[in-house]
Design a protein around this motif. Sequence first.
Motif, PDB file in Angstrom:
ATOM      1  N   THR A  27       0.832  -1.198   0.000  1.00 53.77           N
ATOM      2  CA  THR A  27       0.000   0.000   0.000  1.00 53.77           C
ATOM      3  C   THR A  27       0.870   1.253   0.000  1.00 53.77           C
ATOM      4  O   THR A  27       2.017   1.234   0.450  1.00 53.77           O
ATOM      5  N   GLY A  28       0.318   2.329  -0.519  1.00 49.84           N
ATOM      6  CA  GLY A  28       1.046   3.597  -0.541  1.00 49.84           C
ATOM      7  C   GLY A  28       0.093   4.772  -0.612  1.00 49.84           C
ATOM      8  O   GLY A  28      -1.019   4.648  -1.137  1.00 49.84           O
ATOM      9  N   LEU A  29       0.513   5.906  -0.050  1.00 46.66           N
ATOM     10  CA  LEU A  29      -0.306   7.111  -0.065  1.00 46.66           C
ATOM     11  C   LEU A  29       0.588   8.343  -0.035  1.00 46.66           C
ATOM     12  O   LEU A  29       1.562   8.396   0.723  1.00 46.66           O
ATOM     13  N   GLU A  30       0.266   9.315  -0.880  1.00 48.43           N
ATOM     14  CA  GLU A  30       0.922  10.625  -0.870  1.00 48.43           C
ATOM     15  C   GLU A  30      -0.160  11.668  -0.620  1.00 48.43           C
ATOM     16  O   GLU A  30      -1.256  11.597  -1.190  1.00 48.43           O
ATOM     17  N   ARG A  31       0.149  12.656   0.232  1.00 49.25           N
ATOM     18  CA  ARG A  31      -0.850  13.675   0.543  1.00 49.25           C
ATOM     19  C   ARG A  31      -0.212  15.056   0.509  1.00 49.25           C
ATOM     20  O   ARG A  31       0.908  15.249   0.989  1.00 49.25           O
ATOM     21  N   TRP A  32      -0.982  16.013  -0.057  1.00 49.38           N
ATOM     22  CA  TRP A  32      -0.570  17.415  -0.108  1.00 49.38           C
ATOM     23  C   TRP A  32      -1.650  18.248   0.557  1.00 49.38           C
ATOM     24  O   TRP A  32      -2.840  17.999   0.384  1.00 49.38           O
ATOM     25  N   TYR A  33      -1.241  19.247   1.322  1.00 48.14           N
ATOM     26  CA  TYR A  33      -2.201  20.120   1.989  1.00 48.14           C
ATOM     27  C   TYR A  33      -1.784  21.564   1.758  1.00 48.14           C
ATOM     28  O   TYR A  33      -0.642  21.937   2.007  1.00 48.14           O
TER      29      TYR A  33
END
Length: 199
Positions: A27-33
């Motif tokens: 699994t993988g996740l990238e997040r930008w805020y």
Amino acid sequence: DFDDIYVGGEAGPEFRFSGGRLRVAATGLERWYGGRHLFTTAGTRLNFDKVIGGKWGLEAALAARHNAYSRRSEVDGWDIEASVAANRALSATALGFAYASVQRSIASDPGQSNWQGRIGLGAIKEIRWGLRPQIAFEVGRQVNDAPLALFGGTRRDWRLQASTSIYKREWNIAGFAPSLQVTWSRTYSTLTIYDQKRL
């Protein structure tokens, strides 16, 4: 300034045996805020589900992931979660379900490390015109390892949540259907900033 964007996914093989399925996934996740990179998460997940006696559905999962934040190294660390869920046909048009999970978060800062647990139950039933209302209730607990430096206290929360939703079975595109949902939640925390009510 408050755009919250994330891209994630998982991939892996599925094995079928003894009436059950075992799925293994990376699994993988990238997040930008707010237009800036927030964190990267990478891990793995095991999931097993099985139907018993034609009425019971059982599922168990184990997941581990590593979180790397761009500007907050004190919260970098691991999340490890184990969960179980069950559902049972109550009638030809109704289904009951229940679930429980335990999660251990290990961060660089002991004040951010915690244990979390939750249990929940609910039911879904088809009524006239293909409408399917659902109700669910959940109780959760979080206990941090040490005081948070900014607040001088250790975070300990109780969480309550109730939700109801409805959707129409025939209104779907490739299995996706619009739904209407109302959720109420209440968090009781030893730190005022986390003490909240939401509707």
